[in-house]
Design a protein around this motif. Structure first.
Motif, PDB file in Angstrom:
ATOM      1  N   TRP A 174       0.796  -1.240   0.000  1.00 26.45           N
ATOM      2  CA  TRP A 174       0.000   0.000   0.000  1.00 26.45           C
ATOM      3  C   TRP A 174       0.823   1.282   0.000  1.00 26.45           C
ATOM      4  O   TRP A 174       0.264   2.365   0.073  1.00 26.45           O
ATOM      5  N   LEU A 175       2.143   1.171  -0.143  1.00 24.66           N
ATOM      6  CA  LEU A 175       2.993   2.362  -0.117  1.00 24.66           C
ATOM      7  C   LEU A 175       4.139   2.179  -1.098  1.00 24.66           C
ATOM      8  O   LEU A 175       4.682   1.069  -1.232  1.00 24.66           O
ATOM      9  N   ALA A 176       4.521   3.244  -1.806  1.00 19.83           N
ATOM     10  CA  ALA A 176       5.608   3.176  -2.793  1.00 19.83           C
ATOM     11  C   ALA A 176       6.380   4.478  -2.798  1.00 19.83           C
ATOM     12  O   ALA A 176       5.914   5.510  -2.300  1.00 19.83           O
ATOM     13  N   SER A 177       7.589   4.430  -3.386  1.00 20.41           N
ATOM     14  CA  SER A 177       8.383   5.633  -3.614  1.00 20.41           C
ATOM     15  C   SER A 177       8.891   5.605  -5.048  1.00 20.41           C
ATOM     16  O   SER A 177       8.722   4.615  -5.767  1.00 20.41           O
ATOM     17  N   ALA A 178       9.550   6.656  -5.454  1.00 25.77           N
ATOM     18  CA  ALA A 178      10.059   6.737  -6.819  1.00 25.77           C
ATOM     19  C   ALA A 178      11.128   5.689  -7.089  1.00 25.77           C
ATOM     20  O   ALA A 178      11.350   5.311  -8.239  1.00 25.77           O
ATOM     21  N   HIS A 179      11.795   5.212  -6.049  1.00 25.41           N
ATOM     22  CA  HIS A 179      12.923   4.296  -6.234  1.00 25.41           C
ATOM     23  C   HIS A 179      12.673   2.897  -5.687  1.00 25.41           C
ATOM     24  O   HIS A 179      13.543   2.032  -5.807  1.00 25.41           O
ATOM     25  N   CYS A 180      11.486   2.672  -5.112  1.00 23.79           N
ATOM     26  CA  CYS A 180      11.168   1.355  -4.547  1.00 23.79           C
ATOM     27  C   CYS A 180       9.653   1.192  -4.571  1.00 23.79           C
ATOM     28  O   CYS A 180       8.937   1.935  -3.892  1.00 23.79           O
ATOM     29  N   SER A 181       9.176   0.201  -5.312  1.00 26.24           N
ATOM     30  CA  SER A 181       7.729   0.053  -5.510  1.00 26.24           C
ATOM     31  C   SER A 181       7.016  -0.565  -4.327  1.00 26.24           C
ATOM     32  O   SER A 181       5.793  -0.492  -4.231  1.00 26.24           O
TER      33      SER A 181
END
Length: 236
Positions: A151-158
């Motif tokens: 339920w959470l992602a960042s630009a460098h880690c999905s």
């Protein structure tokens, strides 16, 4: 009084604001310092919840405590004892539940925004907040265990977080204190990478503490409150 086990893997990667949160709930924490050779208990149900911190090792390393800990986590989940994992701790929970932990496309170090990818799960853990600036320090990432919700992602880690019932795995760090950040930055050179889109310099990280740490702590308290609801149900 609720009893929470905190498993530490490195002397500089302690519980931070998580311990403050437990104390504010009237709970008691019990440190299991793997980095000092502390043994693991056999029965996870002797505690009302389990918290796993970060560490510099990989869950795929041939370390003698990894398999016993994975077994303990499987028992905790099967028994309904809530588990929360931070970074390495989240990867350990993922592997215990049958997922894989592999190298992330890039190391992610410093402050970076994460955002909700599953609205219903995000609302459960964060309320109306849909994105926040988290703290990162990792080079690996987990896949999702069967039945878990990413339920959470960042630009460098999905995959920055998954939930499975009362259990929460975080790839990012929300437990940080100013002293922890400064101590980790002293070891920045050991990562063997230069500054990039996903890696900030220690100077930049420390300079941004006033801008990001207060909000991160507030966000962490919200996450911990939701996790604590599961703890409150254990032997209620």
């Amino acid at each position: 009084m609720k009893q929470i086990a905190i498993v530490r893997f490195s002397p500089i990667e302690g519980p931070g604001t998580f311990a403050d949160f437990v104390a504010a709930q009237g709970g008691e924490t019990h440190l299991i310092a793997i980095d000092q050779g502390a043994p693991l208990p056999r029965d996870p149900e002797q505690y009302d919840g389990w918290c796993l911190m970060g560490g510099p090792m990989s869950v795929n390393d041939p370390l003698p405590w990894i398999e016993p800990l994975l077994g303990l986590l499987r028992q905790a989940v099967a028994s309904g004892v809530p588990v929360i994992g931070h970074c390495l701790g989240g990867q350990l929970l993922a592997k215990a539940l049958g997922a894989t932990v592999t190298r992330n496309p890039t190391k992610e170090i410093g402050w970076g925004e994460v955002w909700v990818t599953n609205r219903s799960e995000g609302r459960r853990w964060l309320g109306d907040c849909e994105r926040f600036v988290a703290f990162h320090w990792h080079g690996e990432t987990f896949s999702l265990p069967e039945g878990a919700i990413g339920w959470l992602a960042s630009a460098h880690c999905s995959q920055q977080a998954f939930a499975l019932g009362p259990h929460l795995a975080l790839q990012c760090h929300v437990e940080m204190t100013e002293a922890m950040i400064e101590r980790w930055c002293a070891d920045w050179a050991k990562e063997g990478v230069g500054a990039s889109a996903s890696v900030q310099t220690p100077e930049a990280i420390v300079a941004a503490i006033p801008d990001h740490l207060p909000q991160l702590t507030e966000t962490a308290m919200g996450l911990y409150r939701e996790w604590w609801r599961g703890v409150s149900d254990v032997r209620a």
